[in-house]
Design a protein around this motif. Structure first.
Motif, short mmCIF file in Angstrom:
data_model
loop_
_atom_site.label_atom_id
_atom_site.label_comp_id
_atom_site.label_asym_id
_atom_site.label_seq_id
_atom_site.Cartn_x
_atom_site.Cartn_y
_atom_site.Cartn_z
N PHE A 104 0.84 -1.18 0.00
CA PHE A 104 0.00 0.00 0.00
C PHE A 104 0.88 1.24 0.00
O PHE A 104 1.44 1.63 1.03
N ARG A 105 1.00 1.85 -1.18
CA ARG A 105 1.83 3.03 -1.34
C ARG A 105 1.11 4.17 -2.05
O ARG A 105 1.65 5.26 -2.17
N SER A 106 -0.09 3.92 -2.55
CA SER A 106 -0.81 4.96 -3.29
C SER A 106 -2.30 4.68 -3.20
O SER A 106 -2.73 3.61 -2.75
N GLN A 107 -3.08 5.64 -3.67
CA GLN A 107 -4.54 5.48 -3.68
C GLN A 107 -4.94 4.36 -4.63
O GLN A 107 -5.96 3.68 -4.42
N GLU A 108 -4.17 4.16 -5.67
CA GLU A 108 -4.45 3.07 -6.60
C GLU A 108 -4.37 1.71 -5.91
O GLU A 108 -5.15 0.80 -6.22
N ASP A 109 -3.44 1.57 -4.97
CA ASP A 109 -3.34 0.32 -4.21
C ASP A 109 -4.56 0.12 -3.31
O ASP A 109 -5.03 -1.01 -3.13
N LEU A 110 -5.07 1.21 -2.75
CA LEU A 110 -6.27 1.11 -1.91
C LEU A 110 -7.50 0.75 -2.73
O LEU A 110 -8.42 0.09 -2.23
N ASN A 111 -7.54 1.20 -3.98
CA ASN A 111 -8.70 0.93 -4.82
C ASN A 111 -8.84 -0.54 -5.18
O ASN A 111 -9.88 -0.94 -5.72
N LYS A 112 -7.82 -1.33 -4.90
CA LYS A 112 -7.90 -2.77 -5.16
C LYS A 112 -8.63 -3.51 -4.05
O LYS A 112 -8.76 -4.73 -4.12
N TRP A 113 -9.12 -2.78 -3.06
CA TRP A 113 -9.80 -3.38 -1.91
C TRP A 113 -11.17 -2.75 -1.71
O TRP A 113 -11.40 -1.60 -2.10
N VAL A 114 -12.06 -3.51 -1.08
CA VAL A 114 -13.42 -3.07 -0.80
C VAL A 114 -13.67 -3.24 0.69
O VAL A 114 -13.32 -4.27 1.28
N ILE A 115 -14.24 -2.22 1.32
CA ILE A 115 -14.58 -2.31 2.74
C ILE A 115 -16.09 -2.41 2.89
O ILE A 115 -16.86 -1.90 2.07
N SER A 116 -16.52 -3.08 3.95
CA SER A 116 -17.95 -3.25 4.21
C SER A 116 -18.15 -3.43 5.70
O SER A 116 -17.20 -3.71 6.45
N ARG A 133 0.86 7.33 7.33
CA ARG A 133 1.84 8.40 7.30
C ARG A 133 2.89 8.13 6.22
O ARG A 133 3.39 7.02 6.09
N ASN A 134 3.19 9.16 5.46
CA ASN A 134 4.17 9.08 4.36
C ASN A 134 3.78 8.06 3.29
O ASN A 134 4.63 7.56 2.55
N ASN A 135 2.50 7.74 3.23
CA ASN A 135 2.00 6.80 2.22
C ASN A 135 2.73 5.46 2.27
O ASN A 135 3.09 4.89 1.24
N GLN A 136 2.92 4.95 3.47
CA GLN A 136 3.69 3.72 3.63
C GLN A 136 2.85 2.54 4.10
O GLN A 136 3.39 1.47 4.34
N ALA A 137 1.57 2.71 4.26
CA ALA A 137 0.73 1.61 4.74
C ALA A 137 -0.73 1.97 4.54
O ALA A 137 -1.09 3.13 4.31
N ALA A 138 -1.58 0.94 4.62
CA ALA A 138 -3.03 1.14 4.60
C ALA A 138 -3.54 1.12 6.04
O ALA A 138 -3.16 0.25 6.83
N MET A 162 -12.62 -6.03 5.24
CA MET A 162 -11.85 -5.48 4.12
C MET A 162 -11.53 -6.66 3.21
O MET A 162 -11.01 -7.69 3.66
N LYS A 163 -11.83 -6.53 1.93
CA LYS A 163 -11.71 -7.65 1.00
C LYS A 163 -11.10 -7.17 -0.31
O LYS A 163 -11.48 -6.11 -0.82
N SER A 164 -10.19 -7.95 -0.85
CA SER A 164 -9.58 -7.58 -2.12
C SER A 164 -10.56 -7.79 -3.27
O SER A 164 -11.40 -8.69 -3.24
N LEU A 273 -6.21 -1.04 12.27
CA LEU A 273 -5.24 -2.01 11.78
C LEU A 273 -4.47 -1.38 10.63
O LEU A 273 -5.06 -0.93 9.64
N GLU A 274 -3.16 -1.35 10.76
CA GLU A 274 -2.28 -0.85 9.70
C GLU A 274 -1.62 -2.03 9.01
O GLU A 274 -1.09 -2.93 9.67
N ILE A 275 -1.64 -2.03 7.68
CA ILE A 275 -1.07 -3.11 6.89
C ILE A 275 -0.01 -2.53 5.97
O ILE A 275 -0.31 -1.68 5.13
N ASP A 276 1.22 -3.00 6.12
CA ASP A 276 2.31 -2.55 5.26
C ASP A 276 2.29 -3.31 3.94
O ASP A 276 2.26 -2.71 2.87
N PHE A 277 2.32 -4.63 4.01
CA PHE A 277 2.25 -5.45 2.80
C PHE A 277 1.68 -6.81 3.16
O PHE A 277 1.66 -7.23 4.32
N ILE A 278 1.23 -7.51 2.14
CA ILE A 278 0.71 -8.88 2.26
C ILE A 278 1.45 -9.71 1.23
O ILE A 278 1.47 -9.37 0.04
N GLY A 279 2.05 -10.79 1.67
CA GLY A 279 2.84 -11.61 0.76
C GLY A 279 2.70 -13.09 1.04
O GLY A 279 1.92 -13.53 1.90
#
Length: 301
Positions: A104-116, A133-138, A162-164, A273-279
Motif C-alpha cells: 500500500f503506497r498509493s490510492q491506486e493500491d487502496l482501490n484494489k480493496w473493498v470495505i464493508s 503516514r508518508n503513504n507507507q501503509a493502509a 476489508m476484502k480484495s 489495523l495498519e497493513i504494510d504489505f501482504i505476501g
C-alpha cells in the motif's frame, strides 16, 4: 368511418405494446446476470423511474475502445503464459521463496480493496480506509457496534471487513491466484491488540459451494511496533455461512479468488489495523500438510 380508424389505431398501438412487453419478458432472463437488468430491490428503496437497460450506453465508439482494451489484455496474458508461470521464467518460479501480493503506497493500491460493515444489514458499525503516514501503509479503522437491528429477523450484528477485489482477465474472464508454490501467508501489520479473522475465498467447482470460506485467526499485540505474522495455509479451516464444517479439507491454493480481513470480536468501540504489505512465503521448515482431521468418505465395508 372516423370511429373505425380510431379503433384500428388503438388495436395497432395495443399490439405494439404487447410485442414490447413480450420482448422485455424474453430478454429479462438473458440480462438478469448483467448490469443492464436487475429485478432485485432492497426493502424500503424507491423503485427506479426508468428501466435499467434504458440507461445503458450503446455507443459504437465506446464499444470499439472496449474491444481494443480487452484485445491488449489478451495479448499481454498470452505473452505472460508463454514466458512461464505467473509471467516469470520457470527457473525463477521454482526457486521463488517469497512474493509480495499487495503493498500500500498509493490510492491506486487502496482501490484494489473493498470495505464493508454490518450497515448492509441495518447495523451501526463504521469502517474506513486511508493511506498511512508518508503513504507507507493502509490504515483500516472505524467503530464496532454490536447493536442488533430492530427488524425482527437479524439476531447478530457487529462486524467490519476489508476484502480484495477479484481479478478479471480479458473479456471479463475470471482470474485466479495460484499460490500452490507457497505454504504460508506473510504479513507486516500493526494493530491495537484486537483479534482479526483472515479469510481466503476460492472459486468452487459446484454452485452449492459458493459460500465456502477458509479462515484463521490473526492476533495483534498492540503498541507502537510493527509485527510480522506468518500464517501457514495448513491452519485455515473451512466454514460455510458462518458455520465450521465437519468435513474439512485443505485450501485449494491454485484457485484463490480473494483475500479478506474481518473483525467481529463482540467488543464495542474503535479499532485500527495498519497493513504494510501482504505476501507469500515458502517456509521450508514447515512440514505440516493439514492441521485438522480428514474423514474418509469411501470407507471400505
Amino acid at each position: 368511418m372516423a370511429l373505425a380508424v380510431m379503433l384500428l389505431d388503438g388495436a395497432s398501438f395495443h399490439s405494439a405494446c404487447c410485442r414490447h412487453k413480450v420482448l422485455l419478458s424474453s430478454l429479462g432472463p438473458l440480462l438478469s446476470n448483467s448490469k443492464l437488468y436487475s429485478s432485485y430491490r432492497r426493502p424500503g428503496a424507491e423503485p427506479e423511474k426508468k428501466l435499467s437497460w434504458q440507461n445503458a450506453d450503446f455507443s459504437l465508439k465506446k464499444s470499439i475502445d472496449h474491444l481494443k482494451t480487452h484485445l491488449s489484455l489478451l495479448k499481454k496474458e498470452t505473452q505472460d503464459y508463454l514466458k512461464g508461470p505467473g509471467g516469470n521464467p520457470l527457473s525463477q518460479h521454482l526457486l521463488e521463496q517469497t512474493r509480495v501480493l499487495w503493498q500500500f503506497r498509493s490510492q491506486e493500491d487502496l482501490n484494489k480493496w473493498v470495505i464493508s460493515s454490518d450497515v448492509e444489514i441495518g447495523g451501526k458499525s463504521k469502517v474506513y480506509i486511508k493511506l498511512g503516514r508518508n503513504n507507507q501503509a493502509a490504515v483500516l479503522y472505524g467503530t464496532l457496534n454490536t447493536e442488533v437491528p430492530r427488524d425482527g429477523e437479524t439476531k447478530y450484528s457487529g462486524y467490519c471487513s476489508m476484502k480484495s477485489r477479484p481479478e478479471v482477465g480479458s473479456f471479463n474472464r475470471k482470474k485466479y491466484y495460484d499460490w500452490s508454490n507457497f505454504n504460508s501467508l506473510y504479513l507486516r501489520v500493526r494493530g491495537d491488540g484486537r483479534p482479526w479473522m483472515v479469510n481466503i475465498y476460492t472459486d468452487p467447482y459446484f454452485s452449492h459451494q459458493k459460500d465456502d470460506l477458509y479462515s484463521y485467526f490473526m492476533f495483534t499485540r498492540g503498541g507502537p511496533y510493527w509485527e510480522e505474522i506468518t500464517i501457514p495455509f495448513s491452519k485455515f479451516f473451512l466454514s460455510s455461512r458462518g458455520r465450521v464444517q465437519d468435513n474439512q479439507h485443505p485450501v485449494w491454493l491454485d484457485k484463490v479468488r480473494t483475500l479478506g480481513f474481518t473483525i467481529g470480536d463482540k467488543v464495542d468501540g474503535p479499532f485500527q489495523l495498519e497493513i504494510d504489505f501482504i505476501g507469500l512465503l515458502n517456509d521450508r521448515a514447515h512440514k505440516e500438510k493439514f492441521a485438522y482431521e480428514v474423514y474418509d468418505k469411501n470407507t471400505p465395508v
